[in-house]
Design a protein around this motif. Structure first.
Motif, short mmCIF file in Angstrom:
data_model
loop_
_atom_site.label_atom_id
_atom_site.label_comp_id
_atom_site.label_asym_id
_atom_site.label_seq_id
_atom_site.Cartn_x
_atom_site.Cartn_y
_atom_site.Cartn_z
N PRO A 1 -39.13 20.60 -22.27
CA PRO A 1 -40.17 19.59 -22.52
C PRO A 1 -41.45 20.20 -23.08
N THR A 2 -41.79 21.42 -22.63
CA THR A 2 -42.98 22.10 -23.16
C THR A 2 -42.81 22.43 -24.63
N GLY A 3 -41.63 22.92 -25.00
CA GLY A 3 -41.38 23.25 -26.40
C GLY A 3 -41.45 22.02 -27.29
N ARG A 4 -40.90 20.92 -26.82
CA ARG A 4 -40.95 19.69 -27.60
C ARG A 4 -42.40 19.22 -27.78
N ALA A 5 -43.18 19.33 -26.70
CA ALA A 5 -44.59 18.91 -26.77
C ALA A 5 -45.38 19.82 -27.70
N LEU A 6 -45.09 21.12 -27.68
CA LEU A 6 -45.78 22.04 -28.58
C LEU A 6 -45.46 21.72 -30.04
N ALA A 7 -44.19 21.42 -30.32
CA ALA A 7 -43.81 21.07 -31.69
C ALA A 7 -44.57 19.84 -32.16
N ALA A 8 -44.69 18.85 -31.28
CA ALA A 8 -45.43 17.64 -31.64
C ALA A 8 -46.91 17.94 -31.84
N ARG A 9 -47.48 18.76 -30.97
CA ARG A 9 -48.91 19.08 -31.07
C ARG A 9 -49.22 19.84 -32.35
N PHE A 10 -48.44 20.89 -32.63
CA PHE A 10 -48.68 21.68 -33.84
C PHE A 10 -48.52 20.80 -35.08
N SER A 11 -47.45 20.00 -35.12
CA SER A 11 -47.15 19.20 -36.31
C SER A 11 -48.22 18.15 -36.56
N ALA A 12 -48.65 17.46 -35.52
CA ALA A 12 -49.70 16.44 -35.69
C ALA A 12 -50.99 17.08 -36.18
N HIS A 13 -51.31 18.26 -35.69
CA HIS A 13 -52.52 18.97 -36.12
C HIS A 13 -52.42 19.35 -37.59
N PHE A 14 -51.26 19.85 -38.01
CA PHE A 14 -51.08 20.20 -39.42
C PHE A 14 -51.21 18.96 -40.29
N ALA A 15 -50.66 17.84 -39.82
CA ALA A 15 -50.74 16.60 -40.59
C ALA A 15 -52.19 16.17 -40.75
N ARG A 16 -52.97 16.25 -39.69
CA ARG A 16 -54.37 15.84 -39.76
C ARG A 16 -55.18 16.80 -40.64
N ALA A 17 -54.69 18.04 -40.77
CA ALA A 17 -55.37 19.03 -41.63
C ALA A 17 -54.97 18.88 -43.10
N GLY A 18 -54.07 17.95 -43.41
CA GLY A 18 -53.69 17.72 -44.79
C GLY A 18 -52.47 18.49 -45.25
N LEU A 19 -51.79 19.18 -44.33
CA LEU A 19 -50.58 19.91 -44.69
C LEU A 19 -49.35 19.06 -44.41
N ALA A 20 -48.34 19.22 -45.23
CA ALA A 20 -47.05 18.60 -44.95
C ALA A 20 -46.31 19.46 -43.92
N VAL A 21 -45.39 18.84 -43.20
CA VAL A 21 -44.57 19.56 -42.23
C VAL A 21 -43.12 19.48 -42.71
N VAL A 22 -42.50 20.64 -42.88
CA VAL A 22 -41.12 20.73 -43.33
C VAL A 22 -40.24 21.14 -42.16
N SER A 23 -39.07 20.53 -42.06
CA SER A 23 -38.10 20.97 -41.06
C SER A 23 -36.72 20.49 -41.49
N GLY A 24 -35.72 20.76 -40.65
CA GLY A 24 -34.34 20.52 -41.04
C GLY A 24 -33.67 19.31 -40.44
N LEU A 25 -34.44 18.44 -39.78
CA LEU A 25 -33.93 17.20 -39.18
C LEU A 25 -32.81 17.46 -38.17
N ALA A 26 -32.81 18.65 -37.57
CA ALA A 26 -31.86 18.93 -36.50
C ALA A 26 -32.38 18.33 -35.20
N ALA A 27 -31.53 18.34 -34.18
CA ALA A 27 -31.97 17.89 -32.87
C ALA A 27 -33.02 18.85 -32.32
N GLY A 28 -33.82 18.36 -31.38
CA GLY A 28 -34.78 19.22 -30.70
C GLY A 28 -36.10 19.37 -31.42
#
Length: 373
Positions: A122-149
């Motif tokens: 659960p911590t890892g999932r929350a960190l992924a969400a936190r980092f990604s939302a921050h990057f989005a607000r900073a104007g960066l796109a977030v790339v990933s592979g649409l895998a689970a997790g």
């Protein structure tokens, strides 16, 4: 045979990329490559199955691909097309073309890859969400592979934050893997872009996912790994990112968590240890400055008779964006002055200005910034 049909024929021939890339480079166009004939195909290393596919294209596969491409917001992007980001062209194993669902211009937006375990804590999932939302607000796109997790958490958080996300999948663009991600994949295609080098109808096969990872790494200026075991696809992505000259960042975790072992190994091997998204932005500041000229050229558009620039609703409640917006004038202002007026760090101001440029409300004039006229 026109260019689009010829390119589709080259892509559907399958098999090793190198012979088809050599053939395309030697002949100058997809149509010329297909018309060159079996002797030229063999001379450039095409295998017997590839030669057979080039000489006698499968009508069912051709029809399926054309049917998929006929729908709105579907594209087949040649590697050297204007809409294809130049960062992909530098990859040793760059694809001939990409199938895209969504807006392919979004792939030009500077991006960070967020990858990690398919079964995170659960911590890892929350960190992924936190980092990604921050990057989005900073104007960066977030790339990933649409895998689970971690991948899915990164995509979903970016969309929830109103940002741009790019999903690179290891199946045909009409497939969803895992099947439970069909809704998320459709959402990404609507608000971002889904990319695949595999033609419609291609099912999930093990070897396609490591190949997919090279595109995830290649599209991003940095790869951030959040929870990864010693043997994982995320570590493959990190290795490919390093080989492509991109930044590699790893988030440390508990020594008791086996999903952190891969991150700790990356740190020992030289990856940047990051504890928060701002540290990634600081690492990227010089890289962003290098990529901005090409990005501005791609996104440039006439502004005459445009509506007056206003701060978008998504930023109206953000005090940092409010402060920077007030600091900007109709006359160009230097970065140092903006930093002094806002009391923010250089990476923060740089990333926010980039987001505003992408939104079309700020323009850059010889390294100085002002509101769009």
């Amino acid at each position: 045979m026109d260019h689009d049909d010829a390119l589709l024929t080259l892509v559907l021939a399958g098999g090793p990329l190198a012979p088809r890339r050599a053939l395309l480079a030697a002949t100058g166009s997809a149509a010329a490559a297909v018309a060159a004939g079996s002797a030229a195909w063999k001379a450039h290393g095409c295998t017997p199955p590839q030669c057979a596919a080039l000489g006698r294209p499968d009508p069912a596969r051709q029809a399926r691909a054309r049917q998929w491409l006929a729908a709105p917001d579907r594209h087949l992007l040649p590697l050297h097309a204007p809409a294809t980001p130049p960062v992909l062209r530098t990859l040793p194993e760059a694809p001939l073309a990409l199938f895209a669902a969504g807006d392919p211009v979004l792939t030009w937006q500077p991006a960070v890859a967020v990858v990690g375990s398919r079964s995170p804590t659960p911590t890892g999932r929350a960190l992924a969400a936190r980092f990604s939302a921050h990057f989005a607000r900073a104007g960066l796109a977030v790339v990933s592979g649409l895998a689970a997790g971690i991948d899915a958490a990164a995509h979903a958080a970016t969309l929830d934050a109103g940002g741009t996300t790019v999903a690179v999948i290891g199946t045909g663009p009409d497939q969803a893997y895992p099947a439970g991600h069909r809704t998320l994949q459709a959402r990404i295609a609507h608000q971002g872009v889904v990319l695949s080098e595999y033609p419609p109808g291609t099912p999930a096969r093990p070897g396609q996912f490591p190949a997919r990872n090279r595109l995830v790494a290649g599209l991003a200026l940095a790869t951030v790994v959040i929870e990864a075991a010693h043997r994982s696809g995320a570590l493959i992505t990190a290795r490919l990112a390093a080989e492509a000259g991109r930044e590699v960042c790893a988030v440390p975790g508990s020594v008791l968590n086996p999903r952190s072992q891969g991150c700790h190994r990356l740190i020992r091997e030289g990856a940047a240890l990051v504890e928060g998204p701002d540290e990634v932005l600081a690492l990227l500041a010089p890289v962003l400055a290098h990529h901005l000229p090409a990005l501005r050229k791609q996104l440039a558009a006439p502004t005459e008779q445009a509506a007056p620039a206003t701060l978008p609703a998504g930023w109206a409640d953000n005090p940092h964006y409010q402060c920077l917006w007030r600091a900007l004038d109709h006359d160009p202002t230097g970065m140092d002055s903006l930093i002094a007026r806002c009391g923010l760090t250089a990476p923060e101001v740089s990333s926010m200005l980039l987001a505003m440029e992408l939104a079309g409300i700020v323009v850059s004039v010889h390294g100085r910034y002002c509101r769009r006229p």
